[in-house]
Design a protein around this motif. Sequence first.
Motif, PDB file in Angstrom:
ATOM      1  N   MET A 172      41.624  40.565  54.159  1.00  0.00           N
ATOM      2  CA  MET A 172      41.710  41.794  54.943  1.00  0.00           C
ATOM      3  C   MET A 172      40.863  41.651  56.204  1.00  0.00           C
ATOM      4  O   MET A 172      39.835  40.992  56.216  1.00  0.00           O
ATOM      5  CB  MET A 172      41.216  42.979  54.102  1.00  0.00           C
ATOM      6  N   VAL A 173      41.288  42.337  57.246  1.00  0.00           N
ATOM      7  CA  VAL A 173      40.691  42.113  58.557  1.00  0.00           C
ATOM      8  C   VAL A 173      39.971  43.372  59.045  1.00  0.00           C
ATOM      9  O   VAL A 173      40.501  44.482  58.941  1.00  0.00           O
ATOM     10  CB  VAL A 173      41.788  41.692  59.567  1.00  0.00           C
ATOM     11  N   TYR A 174      38.747  43.171  59.563  1.00  0.00           N
ATOM     12  CA  TYR A 174      37.978  44.238  60.203  1.00  0.00           C
ATOM     13  C   TYR A 174      37.693  43.854  61.651  1.00  0.00           C
ATOM     14  O   TYR A 174      37.361  42.695  61.929  1.00  0.00           O
ATOM     15  CB  TYR A 174      36.633  44.445  59.498  1.00  0.00           C
ATOM     16  N   VAL A 175      37.812  44.823  62.544  1.00  0.00           N
ATOM     17  CA  VAL A 175      37.324  44.658  63.913  1.00  0.00           C
ATOM     18  C   VAL A 175      36.032  45.460  64.014  1.00  0.00           C
ATOM     19  O   VAL A 175      35.996  46.631  63.616  1.00  0.00           O
ATOM     20  CB  VAL A 175      38.356  45.165  64.943  1.00  0.00           C
ATOM     21  N   VAL A 176      34.978  44.844  64.513  1.00  0.00           N
ATOM     22  CA  VAL A 176      33.657  45.481  64.538  1.00  0.00           C
ATOM     23  C   VAL A 176      33.087  45.423  65.947  1.00  0.00           C
ATOM     24  O   VAL A 176      33.159  44.374  66.590  1.00  0.00           O
ATOM     25  CB  VAL A 176      32.663  44.750  63.611  1.00  0.00           C
ATOM     26  N   VAL A 205      35.831  35.317  62.214  1.00  0.00           N
ATOM     27  CA  VAL A 205      36.833  34.554  62.954  1.00  0.00           C
ATOM     28  C   VAL A 205      36.580  34.550  64.457  1.00  0.00           C
ATOM     29  O   VAL A 205      36.657  33.505  65.108  1.00  0.00           O
ATOM     30  CB  VAL A 205      38.248  35.096  62.642  1.00  0.00           C
ATOM     31  N   TYR A 206      36.282  35.715  65.006  1.00  0.00           N
ATOM     32  CA  TYR A 206      36.012  35.793  66.447  1.00  0.00           C
ATOM     33  C   TYR A 206      34.702  36.531  66.690  1.00  0.00           C
ATOM     34  O   TYR A 206      34.419  37.531  66.018  1.00  0.00           O
ATOM     35  CB  TYR A 206      37.126  36.530  67.200  1.00  0.00           C
ATOM     36  N   LEU A 207      33.937  36.029  67.660  1.00  0.00           N
ATOM     37  CA  LEU A 207      32.713  36.691  68.127  1.00  0.00           C
ATOM     38  C   LEU A 207      32.778  36.688  69.640  1.00  0.00           C
ATOM     39  O   LEU A 207      32.651  35.644  70.282  1.00  0.00           O
ATOM     40  CB  LEU A 207      31.470  35.915  67.640  1.00  0.00           C
ATOM     41  N   VAL A 210      35.781  39.883  64.917  1.00  0.00           N
ATOM     42  CA  VAL A 210      36.909  40.009  63.999  1.00  0.00           C
ATOM     43  C   VAL A 210      36.569  39.213  62.742  1.00  0.00           C
ATOM     44  O   VAL A 210      36.248  38.023  62.829  1.00  0.00           O
ATOM     45  CB  VAL A 210      38.210  39.469  64.648  1.00  0.00           C
ATOM     46  N   LEU A 211      36.590  39.893  61.593  1.00  0.00           N
ATOM     47  CA  LEU A 211      36.255  39.219  60.339  1.00  0.00           C
ATOM     48  C   LEU A 211      37.449  39.269  59.391  1.00  0.00           C
ATOM     49  O   LEU A 211      38.147  40.283  59.314  1.00  0.00           O
ATOM     50  CB  LEU A 211      35.040  39.879  59.679  1.00  0.00           C
ATOM     51  N   VAL A 222      33.156  50.320  62.978  1.00  0.00           N
ATOM     52  CA  VAL A 222      33.971  49.497  62.089  1.00  0.00           C
ATOM     53  C   VAL A 222      35.410  50.003  62.089  1.00  0.00           C
ATOM     54  O   VAL A 222      35.640  51.207  61.947  1.00  0.00           O
ATOM     55  CB  VAL A 222      33.407  49.560  60.653  1.00  0.00           C
ATOM     56  N   THR A 223      36.374  49.106  62.245  1.00  0.00           N
ATOM     57  CA  THR A 223      37.784  49.488  62.173  1.00  0.00           C
ATOM     58  C   THR A 223      38.520  48.540  61.236  1.00  0.00           C
ATOM     59  O   THR A 223      38.520  47.327  61.441  1.00  0.00           O
ATOM     60  CB  THR A 223      38.440  49.435  63.570  1.00  0.00           C
ATOM     61  N   SER A 224      39.129  49.118  60.221  1.00  0.00           N
ATOM     62  CA  SER A 224      39.952  48.339  59.289  1.00  0.00           C
ATOM     63  C   SER A 224      41.355  48.257  59.882  1.00  0.00           C
ATOM     64  O   SER A 224      41.946  49.281  60.203  1.00  0.00           O
ATOM     65  CB  SER A 224      39.943  49.054  57.930  1.00  0.00           C
ATOM     66  N   VAL A 225      41.896  47.033  60.041  1.00  0.00           N
ATOM     67  CA  VAL A 225      43.220  46.893  60.662  1.00  0.00           C
ATOM     68  C   VAL A 225      44.208  46.191  59.721  1.00  0.00           C
ATOM     69  O   VAL A 225      43.815  45.491  58.792  1.00  0.00           O
ATOM     70  CB  VAL A 225      43.155  46.137  62.015  1.00  0.00           C
TER      71      VAL A 225
END
Lengths: 96, 96, 96, 96, 96, 96, 96, 96, 96, 96
Positions: free
Chosen positions: H1-5, H41-43, H55-56, H81-84
């Motif tokens: 599952m992916v989170y954008v923070v 994954v992304y910083l 992006v985790l 925090v955003t769950s996508v």
Amino acid sequence: MVYVVEMDVKIPETWSEEKIADYVAREKETSQKWQKSGKWVYLWRVAGKYSNISVLDVESPEEFHQIISSLPLFPYMTIKVTSVTKHPNAVRENIL
Amino acid sequence: MVYVVEMDVKIPETWSEEKIADYVAREKETSQKWQKSGKWVYLWRVAGKYSNISVLDVESPEEFHQIISSLPLFPYMTIKVTSVTKHPNAVRENIL
Amino acid sequence: MVYVVEMDVKIPETWSEEKIADYVAREKETSQKWQKSGKWVYLWRVAGKYSNISVLDVESPEEFHQIISSLPLFPYMTIKVTSVTKHPNAVRENIL
Amino acid sequence: MVYVVEMDVKIPETWSEEKIADYVAREKETSQKWQKSGKWVYLWRVAGKYSNISVLDVESPEEFHQIISSLPLFPYMTIKVTSVTKHPNAVRENIL
Amino acid sequence: MVYVVEMDVKIPETWSEEKIADYVAREKETSQKWQKSGKWVYLWRVAGKYSNISVLDVESPEEFHQIISSLPLFPYMTIKVTSVTKHPNAVRENIL
Amino acid sequence: MVYVVEMDVKIPETWSEEKIADYVAREKETSQKWQKSGKWVYLWRVAGKYSNISVLDVESPEEFHQIISSLPLFPYMTIKVTSVTKHPNAVRENIL
Amino acid sequence: MVYVVEMDVKIPETWSEEKIADYVAREKETSQKWQKSGKWVYLWRVAGKYSNISVLDVESPEEFHQIISSLPLFPYMTIKVTSVTKHPNAVRENIL
Amino acid sequence: MVYVVEMDVKIPETWSEEKIADYVAREKETSQKWQKSGKWVYLWRVAGKYSNISVLDVESPEEFHQIISSLPLFPYMTIKVTSVTKHPNAVRENIL
Amino acid sequence: MVYVVEMDVKIPETWSEEKIADYVAREKETSQKWQKSGKWVYLWRVAGKYSNISVLDVESPEEFHQIISSLPLFPYMTIKVTSVTKHPNAVRENIL
Amino acid sequence: MVYVVEMDVKIPETWSEEKIADYVAREKETSQKWQKSGKWVYLWRVAGKYSNISVLDVESPEEFHQIISSLPLFPYMTIKVTSVTKHPNAVRENIL
């Protein structure tokens, strides 16, 4: 005196495409008249938004208001106004 | 590419007057170095506030960040960044 | 030109009572100097808050910023600035 | 007692130009009636916005509400109300 | 005249437990003095927060400010002030 | 248990004057029914705004919601709800 | 009666690691005491934040405030309180 | 599952330069450990601000919280925090 | 995985009473279908507001979005989503 | 250069179901054209909301604005734009 202005346009959802096109055309005409006069110095599009940031160099707050309120979409915009001055750390001789 | 930046400075309340003076002096020196390079095009004081609005013309987002983050007070400022482009209604040939 | 300003004072929690008293005394002195000059026309206390609403009548944005930034507590205030003009519905001849 | 009021007008997008003109005309008439009575002391246009800042000197909160709510556009405005008093640092004898 | 006030208390993090206890004790004493005078009619705790909602019945905005600003924690509170009047739909004869 | 409620009314711009008058009349009737029951203890007009602050003394959150949601304009209001309790510094025996 | 509470913890920056550890340990002890009593029904961590969302089932607003305000970090939290009731669309017999 | 923070760092003003350098170094070490694991994954640096967007891709909300809360500056950051999920209009087979 | 969701419903002002009744009926039907499936664990009414707080226990962010977006009023709600995990201080074995 | 964009869609309440379906279909077509070009790298649905978070890799702010403003629902979205760069702590060679 110099103002920095941010205008967010919100097209009314109930307007017909004709009414929108008419307002947008008159908006362009009005803003270009003021730009050509030298009073509206910069007109920038905010990347990715229906907004602009503008820089105006005017004689007085009255003249500034006359220009902004002459825009046909004026009643439908959210507007943020900032009055600016020369910064003590600025190396540029004049403010603009 | 052009960025419009608004920086609100919040001097830490626990700093001595010497520490404040040192930071303020280095802030001036750093901002003037970038202004002289032509990258930091405008530096305006917001009238009545400890804030500035600046316009930078840079090669890339990386260069933009390098300039802003080199300011000594960078960690103590609230910063609003806006990426801008040429507006379709602009009469001016170039963006700046 | 006329500015309406709202200033919210936030006394730093780490300051001694002496330092606070010194700043408050100099604040009073500075604001009264500008009031007596006729530039700072109204200074009102917001009922129930550590805030004021002021009306200044100045020559330019530069002079306005000079007055506000001369206040000793200037770096510790949250300030809202509004540039105002004569209203088309106003019956009063002059703005002030 | 004195109130400082900021009113942001938001003309409903579905109204015809006639309805808007009618409301705007009655708005003017109402505000001028109160200005002439001496209760509505200042009416300033916020430069660059469809807003005003006003200063009212009234007998009571009831009278203040009676004046503001008599404006035809009252239900369509966002209103910020501030009750103010004489400031301890004010040099002016009276509040107005 | 009646004011509804919401006060959010923010105890400074750098204060010693003694200093906090002293302020809290004097806060209690001051608020009770005003309650006993009949001016501070209601003092309610907001459930689950370090805040209160209060109702004051005073002679003037000056008296209202005198009461609130006499609280020792006044400079460390965020305060929301609302001036209220009799509602046209109220069945109660008096406002309080 | 006691709730303090702030209700901001926003009359829909597309409603006819008849529909508005009908809703406003039923709003009055409903709020007075609850006031007469003793549950809706205070109903105050916010001076200068189309808002009220109310104090309700109810048996349960269910009863509280039943009262507020019975108002005809309930779906068109912005509502802020605060649950309050007796304050440790209160001198008054009961909460109301 | 049921409350949903969101608590954002802000550890004071000037506290020593010992003081922080002491507060955090007492915070745990206090919250667990109330959980074991059955009053504090759910304690959830907000994923990615120093916050929790909790659900409490209490006798009265007084008891609710007693529980929340007994937390050692209570003065250093930002707290959002929501009083909830059974929803008309809920299929579950009881609220919890 | 992916989170954008989005994480905004606020360096405490009272910390020594040594303490700041120590935290910043451990922050780097911790974030790089998680990046190398493939979970972070992304910083990205937000241009012009002391903030990042990350992006985790994680197994569970628990794992996500474990990663973010292991950052030494975690208690001093404001975090959004955003769950996508996969978007119905996405042409890309997988979410990442 | 568990989500806490707050949904504020804003009934469009231009809808007929029939259209509103139809949407409200289908809203109920949809939410009850998901509640009976065991995925939508709690549905609470926010006391005094046209809002709910819900707790969902789902397999994935995809399933969570499928449920919420199946609500007929989904496009007309303001929704706040919070992903939660087991709290280290929780005494309860499972998260729900 | 890379932009992270959050778009919240607000379907106008007065549009017919046909008009909505037409816009939504063209929205899909437009976004997929840009995704296939490689410029619109990620398009994620925000779980539980009518929003997306997107990542675009473009040549210039002009190209970025061209893409976003070509979306049919562009005038009816609230858009948050963030310009990002490589982070000094990133282990990944390239930004994407």
